[in-house]
Design a protein around this motif. Structure first.
Motif, PDB file in Angstrom:
ATOM      1  N   LEU A 179      -5.147   0.197 -11.075  1.00  0.00           N
ATOM      2  CA  LEU A 179      -5.797  -1.054 -10.670  1.00  0.00           C
ATOM      3  C   LEU A 179      -4.832  -1.921  -9.874  1.00  0.00           C
ATOM      4  CD1 LEU A 179      -7.729  -1.796 -13.975  1.00  0.00           C
ATOM      5  CD2 LEU A 179      -8.745  -1.198 -11.776  1.00  0.00           C
ATOM      6  N   LEU A 180      -3.558  -1.929 -10.267  1.00  0.00           N
ATOM      7  CA  LEU A 180      -2.535  -2.629  -9.491  1.00  0.00           C
ATOM      8  C   LEU A 180      -2.482  -2.065  -8.076  1.00  0.00           C
ATOM      9  CD1 LEU A 180       0.035  -4.352  -9.004  1.00  0.00           C
ATOM     10  CD2 LEU A 180       1.352  -2.535 -10.101  1.00  0.00           C
ATOM     11  N   THR A 181      -2.551  -0.744  -7.971  1.00  0.00           N
ATOM     12  CA  THR A 181      -2.545  -0.093  -6.657  1.00  0.00           C
ATOM     13  C   THR A 181      -3.727  -0.562  -5.822  1.00  0.00           C
ATOM     14  OG1 THR A 181      -1.458   1.848  -7.585  1.00  0.00           O
ATOM     15  CG2 THR A 181      -2.594   2.130  -5.484  1.00  0.00           C
ATOM     16  N   LYS A 182      -4.874  -0.697  -6.458  1.00  0.00           N
ATOM     17  CA  LYS A 182      -6.076  -1.138  -5.743  1.00  0.00           C
ATOM     18  C   LYS A 182      -5.885  -2.531  -5.159  1.00  0.00           C
ATOM     19  CE  LYS A 182      -9.565   1.917  -6.836  1.00  0.00           C
ATOM     20  NZ  LYS A 182     -10.761   2.303  -6.076  1.00  0.00           N
ATOM     21  N   VAL A 183      -5.389  -3.474  -5.974  1.00  0.00           N
ATOM     22  CA  VAL A 183      -5.244  -4.840  -5.457  1.00  0.00           C
ATOM     23  C   VAL A 183      -4.122  -4.914  -4.434  1.00  0.00           C
ATOM     24  CG1 VAL A 183      -6.219  -5.921  -7.517  1.00  0.00           C
ATOM     25  CG2 VAL A 183      -3.751  -5.624  -7.365  1.00  0.00           C
ATOM     26  N   LYS A 184      -3.129  -4.031  -4.540  1.00  0.00           N
ATOM     27  CA  LYS A 184      -2.101  -3.964  -3.502  1.00  0.00           C
ATOM     28  C   LYS A 184      -2.712  -3.532  -2.177  1.00  0.00           C
ATOM     29  CE  LYS A 184       2.325  -3.256  -5.814  1.00  0.00           C
ATOM     30  NZ  LYS A 184       3.512  -2.377  -5.888  1.00  0.00           N
ATOM     31  N   LYS A 185      -3.792  -2.765  -2.263  1.00  0.00           N
ATOM     32  CA  LYS A 185      -4.493  -2.324  -1.059  1.00  0.00           C
ATOM     33  C   LYS A 185      -5.593  -3.302  -0.669  1.00  0.00           C
ATOM     34  CE  LYS A 185      -3.586   2.559  -2.003  1.00  0.00           C
ATOM     35  NZ  LYS A 185      -4.171   3.872  -2.344  1.00  0.00           N
ATOM     36  N   GLN A 220       0.829  -1.207   0.000  1.00  0.00           N
ATOM     37  CA  GLN A 220       0.000   0.000   0.000  1.00  0.00           C
ATOM     38  C   GLN A 220       0.863   1.258   0.000  1.00  0.00           C
ATOM     39  OE1 GLN A 220      -3.372   0.037   2.730  1.00  0.00           O
ATOM     40  NE2 GLN A 220      -3.141  -2.158   3.047  1.00  0.00           N
ATOM     41  N   LEU A 221       2.008   1.202   0.686  1.00  0.00           N
ATOM     42  CA  LEU A 221       2.907   2.362   0.679  1.00  0.00           C
ATOM     43  C   LEU A 221       3.509   2.585  -0.700  1.00  0.00           C
ATOM     44  CD1 LEU A 221       4.893   2.033   4.040  1.00  0.00           C
ATOM     45  CD2 LEU A 221       3.344   3.871   3.408  1.00  0.00           C
ATOM     46  N   TYR A 222       4.070   1.475  -1.279  1.00  0.00           N
ATOM     47  CA  TYR A 222       4.721   1.585  -2.569  1.00  0.00           C
ATOM     48  C   TYR A 222       3.699   1.373  -3.686  1.00  0.00           C
ATOM     49  CZ  TYR A 222       8.983   1.340   0.151  1.00  0.00           C
ATOM     50  OH  TYR A 222       9.985   1.590   1.047  1.00  0.00           O
ATOM     51  N   ALA A 223       2.697   2.194  -3.673  1.00  0.00           N
ATOM     52  CA  ALA A 223       1.669   2.165  -4.702  1.00  0.00           C
ATOM     53  C   ALA A 223       1.536   3.575  -5.257  1.00  0.00           C
ATOM     54  CB  ALA A 223       0.336   1.691  -4.111  1.00  0.00           C
ATOM     55  N   GLU A 224       0.949   3.657  -6.434  1.00  0.00           N
ATOM     56  CA  GLU A 224       0.813   4.951  -7.085  1.00  0.00           C
ATOM     57  C   GLU A 224      -0.135   5.859  -6.312  1.00  0.00           C
ATOM     58  OE1 GLU A 224      -0.841   7.415 -10.615  1.00  0.00           O
ATOM     59  OE2 GLU A 224      -1.896   5.864  -9.544  1.00  0.00           O
ATOM     60  N   ASP A 225       0.239   7.150  -6.237  1.00  0.00           N
ATOM     61  CA  ASP A 225      -0.647   8.165  -5.661  1.00  0.00           C
ATOM     62  C   ASP A 225      -0.984   7.878  -4.199  1.00  0.00           C
ATOM     63  OD1 ASP A 225      -2.077  10.516  -5.812  1.00  0.00           O
ATOM     64  OD2 ASP A 225      -3.938   9.514  -6.379  1.00  0.00           O
ATOM     65  N   THR A 226       0.039   7.504  -3.418  1.00  0.00           N
ATOM     66  CA  THR A 226      -0.197   7.238  -1.996  1.00  0.00           C
ATOM     67  C   THR A 226       0.323   8.386  -1.143  1.00  0.00           C
ATOM     68  OG1 THR A 226       1.892   6.015  -1.888  1.00  0.00           O
ATOM     69  CG2 THR A 226      -0.103   4.739  -2.221  1.00  0.00           C
ATOM     70  N   GLU A 285       0.311 -10.010  -8.840  1.00  0.00           N
ATOM     71  CA  GLU A 285       1.207 -10.649  -9.791  1.00  0.00           C
ATOM     72  C   GLU A 285       0.616 -10.706 -11.189  1.00  0.00           C
ATOM     73  OE1 GLU A 285       3.580 -14.076  -8.459  1.00  0.00           O
ATOM     74  OE2 GLU A 285       2.553 -13.864  -6.539  1.00  0.00           O
ATOM     75  N   LEU A 286      -0.700 -10.774 -11.306  1.00  0.00           N
ATOM     76  CA  LEU A 286      -1.322 -10.736 -12.627  1.00  0.00           C
ATOM     77  C   LEU A 286      -1.084  -9.381 -13.283  1.00  0.00           C
ATOM     78  CD1 LEU A 286      -3.244 -12.873 -10.905  1.00  0.00           C
ATOM     79  CD2 LEU A 286      -4.613 -12.711 -12.969  1.00  0.00           C
ATOM     80  N   PHE A 287      -1.218  -8.316 -12.505  1.00  0.00           N
ATOM     81  CA  PHE A 287      -0.995  -6.983 -13.054  1.00  0.00           C
ATOM     82  C   PHE A 287       0.485  -6.766 -13.356  1.00  0.00           C
ATOM     83  CE2 PHE A 287      -5.081  -6.642 -11.008  1.00  0.00           C
ATOM     84  CZ  PHE A 287      -5.803  -5.818 -11.854  1.00  0.00           C
ATOM     85  N   ASP A 288       1.356  -7.247 -12.495  1.00  0.00           N
ATOM     86  CA  ASP A 288       2.793  -7.167 -12.770  1.00  0.00           C
ATOM     87  C   ASP A 288       3.121  -7.861 -14.091  1.00  0.00           C
ATOM     88  OD1 ASP A 288       3.607  -5.716 -10.540  1.00  0.00           O
ATOM     89  OD2 ASP A 288       3.733  -7.499  -9.290  1.00  0.00           O
ATOM     90  N   HIS A 289       2.542  -9.033 -14.281  1.00  0.00           N
ATOM     91  CA  HIS A 289       2.757  -9.815 -15.504  1.00  0.00           C
ATOM     92  C   HIS A 289       2.337  -8.995 -16.735  1.00  0.00           C
ATOM     93  CE1 HIS A 289       2.946 -13.655 -17.779  1.00  0.00           C
ATOM     94  NE2 HIS A 289       1.969 -13.110 -18.497  1.00  0.00           N
ATOM     95  N   MET A 290       1.188  -8.366 -16.665  1.00  0.00           N
ATOM     96  CA  MET A 290       0.695  -7.588 -17.795  1.00  0.00           C
ATOM     97  C   MET A 290       1.553  -6.352 -18.037  1.00  0.00           C
ATOM     98  SD  MET A 290      -3.355  -7.998 -16.846  1.00  0.00           S
ATOM     99  CE  MET A 290      -3.992  -6.991 -18.181  1.00  0.00           C
ATOM    100  N   LEU A 291       1.986  -5.700 -16.979  1.00  0.00           N
ATOM    101  CA  LEU A 291       2.805  -4.499 -17.138  1.00  0.00           C
ATOM    102  C   LEU A 291       4.178  -4.826 -17.709  1.00  0.00           C
ATOM    103  CD1 LEU A 291       1.702  -2.720 -13.871  1.00  0.00           C
ATOM    104  CD2 LEU A 291       1.507  -1.740 -16.164  1.00  0.00           C
TER     105      LEU A 291
END
Length: 920
Positions: free
Chosen positions: A865-871, A315-321, A833-839
């Motif tokens: 969306l990656l940020t959301k699932v990280k949270k 959650q910390l290392y996510a976009e727009d935090t 990991e699914l979003f990491d894979h796509m990115l």
């Protein structure tokens, strides 16, 4: 610390710290009493303490006494105190009235614990900014004061943090980008402040590489410090830093714990700290203020695409935090959790002995179950049920009256069995957890002592009528576990008055179950693994009464697990025989079954690890796992298995699975082409892929749902009901070439099946439409839609119609069903990991042409969306098979059976629904 020294008028104070630099800093503050005078807290009449720095080993009692007598305060590291002999420590114990421990999160480490224990009769105060540890051990002692990080920010003790995210997957490019942003910030800060940039790397080799990047910026002075330097070199670098002669410092360990330098204001995380306690410590260095000088705010720069971090750091290392909001919240949350734990565990009055930190108890999930006919319990009577009481030297107990849980620990002295020597013995500690489930009237007893089923204990607590549940009904605990694969089966074979016990493992299990059907044999022990509600589980059971799992957990989880197991065991609607008839039995074979293989996939162990841990190499070129896959070559039902290793659309190697029998059945993988061997690197190990496949064996799935892993063949025993024709969704494919599957890159094939699907999805209400076609794909097309309470990701597997039109040809489904079956692995990986894979795969390449895989939506939206699932925002997976070659009008039973096998595969192993799309 300084105020307490004066307020309590400590006669002799020992301050214990973790490092030499911190020892020097703390000592200096005690010598000057810091800023107490400038704050008006003390006046000129105060007598300053005599401070001693304990930096060399003291060997004699007289030397120790002389040193202590001269000082009011002594500052020492834990390591040097541990080197003192008993006589010297006796002097310390006699003379010190108070003990202060700084950075007290270290205090549960063995070396610190020993020191603290020696001063147990003294007043001990512990100080730490992070009263919680990575290993979940509880820091002993009572919380008497907590100054929240949020309050420290509000009162100006800590500056604000500005977080700048970096979105680059390539390691080399990522480090360049992080450095670029860090230098940009340093240039800006230097206009007004004396700020210093610290770049953090995970090891000394990485630190050197990162330092080389910063050395290119010649306008600034830089240095690199790590464990590979001598003590003199490190001391010299730190001295230059403190003098303001260094603008950029590259390091591994933050210059040592407690290093205080307020000008550190820019943190470039080339490798992020992967635990909350260390991250908080790190943040504290950069947010400190300087009372006599104005400093700017702190800036943190890091990649938001690192998957291998714990949830709160995700959650910390996510976009727009907002770190200024999240860090105090996490800190307060963790601190409060520790306070709550402290309150909870303090209620276990008998566990106050330091030898039993109840917060660290992690019982294995195991239990014996009793029917409590008395419908009451008397937990205070448990002592009467203990075996061999004379050997018990101590008992620690506590009772949760609300949840009906009794916990006690016994200490036993047992004598050696190799001699009659009473002065020598062993000390054994055993944990007991007794739980009465009032809803089912079952009494559960968990104990680390497996030598008994504890009937005497149950009768003492629940009455003489307490009955141990035994026999075949216990195997009902396996109910609800799908695709149960047995790993051990024990038999009790009755030979007249004698009973012979036989344990079967691996491929011998089939013979064990066959023998169990005989009149004189019954199953005694079963252990296996499978899927329950789409999650991987293990379960074991003995007909004598014990049920267990391989997992360990906390006390609350043990209680929940026991209740669930108990309800199954007493459920009269569950048939044990029907239950075990469906278990999957691995059978050793010396030839490949003559069945049509629909897919080959990586071993489960590969999916359990991050895909970036694997690199394939051939002819000096590296290939990533996320761009690679295994693909069957000309599959048929002849009993031969050949497959290609494909990466980035290139066939790099062809392998063959060979089964053989000499003294026993075995197998090997042979790389047929090319002559240059394909190698794999995972962790620190590099080996040929042939060797790797022998240990992490790929799995082949056949058309009937059976599978082959090396020479271990597993056949499904469940009855497959054909897929319902009514569930097939019929689309109108007018204008589409049903023989053209992929849309390619440039120019795109506009009459292809994939192009038609992509355009259809773009027109619909999806946030993301992603073309993931080619080797390493999750699916041919991935769509994502964010709803108010979850994110739905749909995986579309496409296949062309071999006949160019709808027909009842089973070959139209073989490959696409195999691709769909692979999808279950993604359910068991972290959603991010699914979003990491796509990115990582954003650019699609084919025949020298490239394009973005994003057909709808942007990289920024995908990152959000990656940020959301990280949270921890829920992610729901759905799988689709798109094959215009099938139609409700023409579909055959053979096709419907294969679709049903695929549906069951996804649902039972991952709880993922399957939808089939065909033609009208």
């Amino acid at each position: 610390m300084l105020t307490l020294l004066l307020l309590q008028q400590c006669e002799k104070l020992l301050v214990i710290v973790p490092t030499d630099p911190l020892r020097e800093q703390i000592a200096e503050k005690f010598v000057s009493l810091g800023i107490l005078k400038s704050l008006g807290i003390i006046n000129d009449n105060v007598i300053y303490p005599v401070v001693g720095i304990f930096s060399k080993k003291i060997s004699t009692e007289q030397e120790a006494k002389s040193f202590v007598d001269k000082c009011n305060v002594i500052v020492a590291t834990a390591s040097i105190l541990n080197k003192c002999n008993p006589e010297v420590f006796t002097v310390f114990k006699e003379h010190f009235s108070h003990i202060f421990i700084d950075e007290a999160h270290h205090s549960e480490a063995l070396t610190w614990f020993k020191i603290r224990d020696k001063f147990s009769d003294k007043v001990i105060l512990q100080f730490t900014a992070t009263p919680f540890r990575n290993d979940s051990k509880r820091i002993d002692g009572k919380h008497i004061f907590n100054f929240p990080l949020k309050k420290a920010q509000e009162e100006g003790y800590y500056k604000e943090i500005k977080f700048k995210p970096v979105y680059v997957y390539d390691d080399a490019l990522r480090d360049e980008k992080i450095a670029e942003l860090a230098i940009e910030q340093l240039r800006e800060d230097k206009k007004s402040f004396k700020h210093v940039l610290m770049a953090r790397a995970e090891n000394k080799n990485k630190a050197e590489k990162v330092h080389a990047i910063y050395q290119r910026y010649t306008e600034f002075t830089s240095a690199c410090i790590h464990s590979g330097l001598s003590a003199t070199e490190k001391k010299s670098i730190k001295a230059k830093l403190l003098k303001g002669e260094i603008d950029i410092i590259v390091c591994v360990d933050m210059l040592g714990e407690g290093f205080d330098y307020p000008y550190l204001k820019i943190a470039a995380f080339h490798d992020i700290r992967k635990s909350l306690p260390v991250t908080l410590q790190f943040a504290g260095r950069f947010t400190r203020t300087k009372r006599d000088e104005e400093l700017g705010n702190a800036t943190f720069i890091a990649s938001v695409l690192d998957a291998d971090v714990k949830e709160e750091l995700g959650q910390l290392y996510a976009e727009d935090t907002d770190w200024n909001y999240l860090l105090p919240r996490f800190s307060e949350q963790k601190t409060q959790e520790e306070i709550n734990k402290k309150r909870f565990f303090d209620s276990f009055k008998a566990f106050k002995d330091k030898k039993i930190p109840i917060a660290d108890i992690k019982p294995a999930l195991s239990t014996v179950i009793f029917d409590n006919y008395s419908q009451k319990w008397n937990p205070s009577n448990f002592r009467k049920g203990l075996e061999d009481k004379d050997s018990i030297t101590e008992i620690y107990e506590d009772l949760n009256t609300q949840d009906k849980v009794l916990v006690f620990i016994t200490e036993r002295k047992t004598y050696i069995d190799w001699g009659n020597i009473k002065d020598i013995g062993n000390t054994t500690w055993d944990l007991y957890v007794v739980y009465w489930d009032t809803k089912t009237n079952l009494l559960f007893i968990h104990s680390s002592d497996k030598s008994s089923h504890h009937q005497k204990l149950a009768k003492a607590i629940a009455g003489e009528n307490a009955r141990l549940l035994t026999g075949q009904d216990l195997f009902k605990c396996f109910y609800g576990i799908d695709r149960l694969k047995l790993q051990n089966v024990g038999l009790a074979e009755h030979l007249g008055k004698l009973i012979r016990f036989i344990m079967r493992v691996g491929t011998d299990i089939e013979q064990a179950l066959t023998d169990a059907d005989k009149d004189n044999a019954e199953k005694s022990v079963i252990f296996g693994a499978g899927y329950e509600a789409g999650k991987e589980v293990t379960m074991g059971c003995s007909y004598k009464g014990r049920i267990w799992s391989k997992r360990t957990n906390d006390l609350e989880s043990l209680i929940t697990w026991s209740s669930d197991v108990g309800r199954k065991v007493i459920d009269k609607s569950i048939s044990v025989e029907n239950l075990l008839k469906r278990t999957l039995i691995p059978k050793s074979v010396d030839s490949i079954p003559k069945k049509y293989p629909v897919t080959i996939d990586w071993n489960d162990d590969v999916y359990r690890k991050y895909e970036t841990r694997f690199t394939f190499t051939i002819n000096g070129i590296n290939y990533e796992l996320y761009n690679s896959e295994l693909q069957l070559v000309n599959p048929d039902d002849s009993g031969n298995i050949r497959f290609n290793f494909i990466s980035k659309g290139l066939v790099l190697a062809e392998f063959e699975l060979v089964l053989f029998k000499k003294d026993y059945e075995d197998f090997k993988f042979i790389q047929r082409t090319p002559t240059q061997k394909l190698h794999i690197t995972h962790g620190k190990k590099t080996e040929t892929v042939e060797e790797f496949f022998y240990r992490s064996t790929p799995k082949i799935w056949f058309v009937d749902g059976s599978s082959l892993e090396g020479n271990k063949y597993v056949k499904l025993k469940e009855n497959t009901t054909p897929y319902s024709v009514d569930k097939i969704i019929a689309w109108d494919w007018s204008g589409v070439n049903l023989r053209a599957e992929a849309q390619d890159v440039y120019p795109k094939i506009t009459d292809s099946i994939q192009y038609f699907c992509v355009q259809k999805f773009i027109a619909e209400d999806y946030d993301i439409v992603y073309d993931d076609d080619y080797s390493g794909e999750i699916a041919d097309v991935v769509t994502i839609k964010e709803n108010s309470n979850e994110i739905i990701m749909e995986l579309y597997h496409l296949k062309f119609a071999k006949n160019g039109k709808p027909a009842g040809d089973i070959k139209d489904l073989y490959e696409v069903c195999g691709q769909a079956q692979k999808s279950y692995h993604w359910k068991h990986k972290e959603p991010k990991e699914l979003f990491d894979h796509m990115l990582r795969r954003l650019t699609k390449t084919y025949k020298g042409n490239t394009c973005s895989r994003l057909e709808k939506g942007s990289e920024e939206e995908l990152i959000k969306l990656l940020t959301k699932v990280k949270k921890s925002f829920p992610l729901e997976l759905k799988v689709y098979i798109v094959q215009p070659g099938i139609s409700p009008r023409l579909v055959t039973q053979e096709q419907l059976t294969l679709l049903a096998v695929t549906e069951n595969h996804l649902m039972k192993q991952a709880n993922i629904p399957l939808t089939v799309i065909g033609s009208k």
